[in-house]
Design an enzyme around this catalytic site. Structure first.
Site, mmCIF file in Angstrom:
data_model
loop_
_atom_site.group_PDB
_atom_site.id
_atom_site.type_symbol
_atom_site.label_atom_id
_atom_site.label_comp_id
_atom_site.label_asym_id
_atom_site.label_seq_id
_atom_site.Cartn_x
_atom_site.Cartn_y
_atom_site.Cartn_z
ATOM 1 N N ASP A 41 0.915 -1.673 0.242
ATOM 2 C CA ASP A 41 -0.560 -0.077 -0.406
ATOM 3 C C ASP A 41 1.054 1.059 -0.359
ATOM 4 O O ASP A 41 2.468 1.200 0.059
ATOM 5 C CB ASP A 41 -0.979 -0.233 0.939
ATOM 6 C CG ASP A 41 -2.075 1.275 1.477
ATOM 7 O OD1 ASP A 41 -3.039 0.959 1.782
ATOM 8 O OD2 ASP A 41 -1.487 1.696 0.548
HETATM 9 C C1 GLC Z 1 -4.298 4.169 0.010
HETATM 10 C C2 GLC Z 1 -5.575 3.888 -0.108
HETATM 11 C C3 GLC Z 1 -4.791 2.496 -0.928
HETATM 12 C C4 GLC Z 1 -5.186 2.743 -2.050
HETATM 13 C C5 GLC Z 1 -3.616 3.648 -2.045
HETATM 14 C C6 GLC Z 1 -3.981 4.319 -3.654
HETATM 15 O O1 GLC Z 1 -3.632 4.468 1.221
HETATM 16 O O2 GLC Z 1 -5.181 2.131 0.659
HETATM 17 O O3 GLC Z 1 -6.616 1.416 -0.762
HETATM 18 O O4 GLC Z 1 -5.071 1.389 -2.927
HETATM 19 O O5 GLC Z 1 -3.643 4.401 -1.341
HETATM 20 O O6 GLC Z 1 -3.935 5.834 -4.260
#
Ligand code: GLC
Length: 660
Positions: A264
């Site tokens: 993430d």
């Molecule tokens: C965010 C989220 C994830 C998302 C990623 C990119 O913090 O937790 O679901 O796809 O970052 O934006």
């Protein structure tokens, strides 16, 4: 026979050519090139309005991130964008508009219990992603709804692992069927937003595999997602992104997952540990992480092998993207067709919770007095990475032709002008002002406005709105009505019933709310969740009976938050002990005197159905009512959901046999 052999030979050549390609690339890559490949290309657009590309011009402005290209070896950069309800990119790209369809949010679509519909919506999402040059859509969000207070439940599907896994697999097949990869998220046990970057989910092994891991096991087995997204949090004292047990022993050895694990969107952590655990790609990536690996692994062969394992996974992902790009038939996103789909998908997902005396469906010419700020300013989605830059949204007030009460309507218009930010998810979606205070401000009503409107109306319609989003959980108070909402429901109900008229309540909410204390005030209650850009039209389709509601609850609606054992320790900042073990959702009511306000799987219809279990365990469903409709059959084993099916549209008298 010869033809079969030839084609088999051809497939094997292609396969080995690709495999050889990855190995041959690996053999010629420098250490520096390997490091660049496993670290993302920079914070593409953390805030939808910002573009801070560390890797030069962004191919797709507003995309969440990219991987590094290695030009010397012909390795392209891969573009990744959110999200589960629509492609989140900047609404203007290279000098022209780039709107995406805002579909109903995850918990709304899931309420359809229709795997085929998930696949259909997934196909549209994949098409739009491809049209905008996105190679991987960071979707579906599929964490278990451990508590109604999780700020991101709007993006997720259910409290039940089987239902979550099956629906997510449909979504993944749909998206990947259009040559766009997916990222099933957030693996694992990211069941709250409070302290999400450092919170330690402490869960026993049986509960992990039976409840929290199960959806991911199903989605991997049934749809082979191109990537799995490792979550921010810790699990039993270890960061998921650094857990070799989770990312290699469970994911690879136990489930035989062959895709790539991407992190993430994490700032720099212990990059070497992440590689050693089998986290193949650090997203969005920054120069510090590259520096971490510059020296790491050089001194020992084992380390180099771990790095190579990650490089190989990324090369295989890039190869999928390259093949998909070659096969893609580029087209403008079919926004008009997808808007029609978004409307149908929403209407198919709404859940009719109450319909006393067949209040619904309404006759087309009925005069409606429309109450509730969300009737005039619908909550179509959630905030954070799940936000979608749609071209428009349809409010209920836009589509109710004969709404009455001129004074009432002008008061709502005047009030809306003074509360422009009431329901704004745009801008810094992560940090929009009302984050966490999902109970949107409600306009205080004067009795004279209510009386004037109801004097000329046939029925009252009241919408209650809630918003939620990434980065913060819902406050406990958000579960209950606010004072203004309660006053509104009581006053409108009184005045309507005094006049022998009825009140319909529409729940335009992003999560479960309390219903017991007020539902007797209403003659009908329709749950529409956050229904996407076509929400107003979809609600009218169901209210007027153009569509017979067939949605079912995918999570329990408790009478009180305390009825769910997870409430005891939900949202602890640093450590969250899942002491309730598998007593999640409906499982918490086993052997208990307590009953929920509305149970898992609940949902009414405008028609009636009979179910007859046949000797082979299949179920004969018959429409015994006077209106066409669809019905969901659930099979339970040991009191837990073991299978489910949804009929096609059955005309009155028609029947269908559903098999597990
Ligand atoms: C965010 C989220 C994830 C998302 C990623 C990119 O913090 O937790 O679901 O796809 O970052 O934006």
């Amino acid at each position: 026979m010869r033809r079969v052999l030839c084609s088999l030979l051809f497939v094997m050549c292609v396969f080995f050519a690709h495999a050889a390609n990855v190995d041959s690339l690996l053999n010629v890559m420098t250490h520096k090139e390997k490091v660049r490949l496993v670290i993302g290309g920079g914070w593409g657009s953390l805030f939808s309005g910002f573009n801070i590309p560390f890797c030069g011009k962004q191919q797709v402005p507003g995309a969440a991130g990219v991987t590094h290209a290695i030009k010397r070896l012909g390795i392209p950069s891969v573009v990744m964008a959110d999200g589960p309800a629509g492609v989140r990119i900047k609404p203007r790209q290279h000098g022209k508009t780039a709107y995406a369809t805002a579909f109903p949010v995850g918990c709304c679509l899931a309420s359809s219990w229709d795997v085929g519909l998930m696949e259909e919506v997934g196909g549209a999402l994949g098409e739009e992603a491809a049209a905008y040059g996105v190679d991987i859509l960071l979707s579906p969000g599929m964490n278990i709804m451990r508590s109604p207070l999780c700020g991101r439940n709007y993006e997720y599907y259910s409290e039940d692992p089987l239902l979550t896994g099956k629906l997510a697999a449909g979504m993944v097949r749909g998206i990947q069927g259009k040559g766009v990869g997916t990222s099933v998220k957030h693996f694992a046990c990211n069941n709250q937003e409070t302290g999400r970057m450092h919170n330690d989910s402490q869960v026993d092994s049986l509960t992990l595999f039976n409840i929290y891991f199960k959806p991911f096991e199903i989605v991997i087995r049934e749809s082979n997602p191109w990537t799995v997204m490792s979550s921010y949090n810790l699990l039993n004292g270890e960061r998921t992104q650094e857990s070799r047990w989770l990312l290699t022993d469970v994911l690879r050895r136990r489930w035989h997952y062959e895709g790539a694990v991407i992190s993430d969107w994490t700032f720099r952590r212990r990059t070497r540990r992440q590689i050693e655990a089998g986290n193949n790609l650090m997203m969005p990536g920054d120069v510090l992480q590259r520096m971490d690996l510059k020296k790491a692994f050089k001194e020992n062969a084992d380390g180099e092998n771990m790095l190579d394992t990650c490089v190989k996974r990324v090369l295989q992902l890039v190869e999928k993207v390259q093949r998909a790009r070659e096969e893609r038939r580029w087209r403008e996103p079919r926004l008009e067709e997808h808007a029609v789909l978004a409307r149908r998908a929403a209407a198919e997902s709404f859940v009719l919770l109450c319909n006393e005396g067949n209040t619904l469906p309404l006759s087309p010419d009925v005069r409606i007095a429309l109450f509730g700020a969300s009737s005039y300013d619908m909550v179509i989605g959630g905030t954070g990475s799940g936000h979608v830059n749609a071209a428009y949204k349809v409010n209920l007030s836009d589509v109710i032709g004969n709404s009455v009460g001129e004074r009432l309507k002008s008061e709502y218009r005047r009030w809306a002008k003074g509360n422009k930010h009431r329901n704004k998810a745009a801008g810094f979606g992560f940090m929009q002002k009302y984050l966490g205070r999902g109970a949107l401000k409600e306009m205080p009503l004067k009795r004279e406005w209510i009386r004037e409107a109801l004097d000329s109306a046939d029925i009252a319609l009241v919408t209650v709105g809630r918003q939620a989003g990434e980065g913060r959980d819902r406050e406990r108070s958000d579960f209950s009505l606010t004072g203004e909402e309660r006053d509104m429901l009581c006053a409108v109900s009184d005045e309507a019933h005094l006049r022998g008229k009825k009140m319909v309540v529409v729940l335009n909410v992003s999560g479960v709310i309390e219903t017991m204390s007020w539902r007797s005030l209403a003659d009908a209650v329709l749950l529409v969740w956050c229904p996407g850009q076509e929400g107003g039209n979809a609600v009218m389709d169901v209210l007027t009976g153009a569509v017979n509601p067939s949605g079912r609850l995918t999570m329990t609606w408790p009478m009180r938050l305390e009825d769910l054992p997870s409430t005891r320790n939900f949202g602890d900042e640093d450590v969250t002990r899942y002491e309730e073990r598998d007593s999640v959702g409906y499982r918490a009511y086993f052997d208990s005197e307590r009953i929920p306000a509305y149970e898992f799987g609940y949902g009414l219809s405008y028609t009636a159905f009979s179910e007859e279990t046949l000797t082979d365990g299949s179920v004969l469903v018959r429409n015994t009512g006077r209106m066409a409709g669809r019905h969901v059959v659930m099979w339970m084993k040991n009191r837990c959901l073991s299978s489910f099916r949804k009929t096609r549209l059955l005309q009155p008298g028609e029947e269908e046999v559903l098999r597990e």
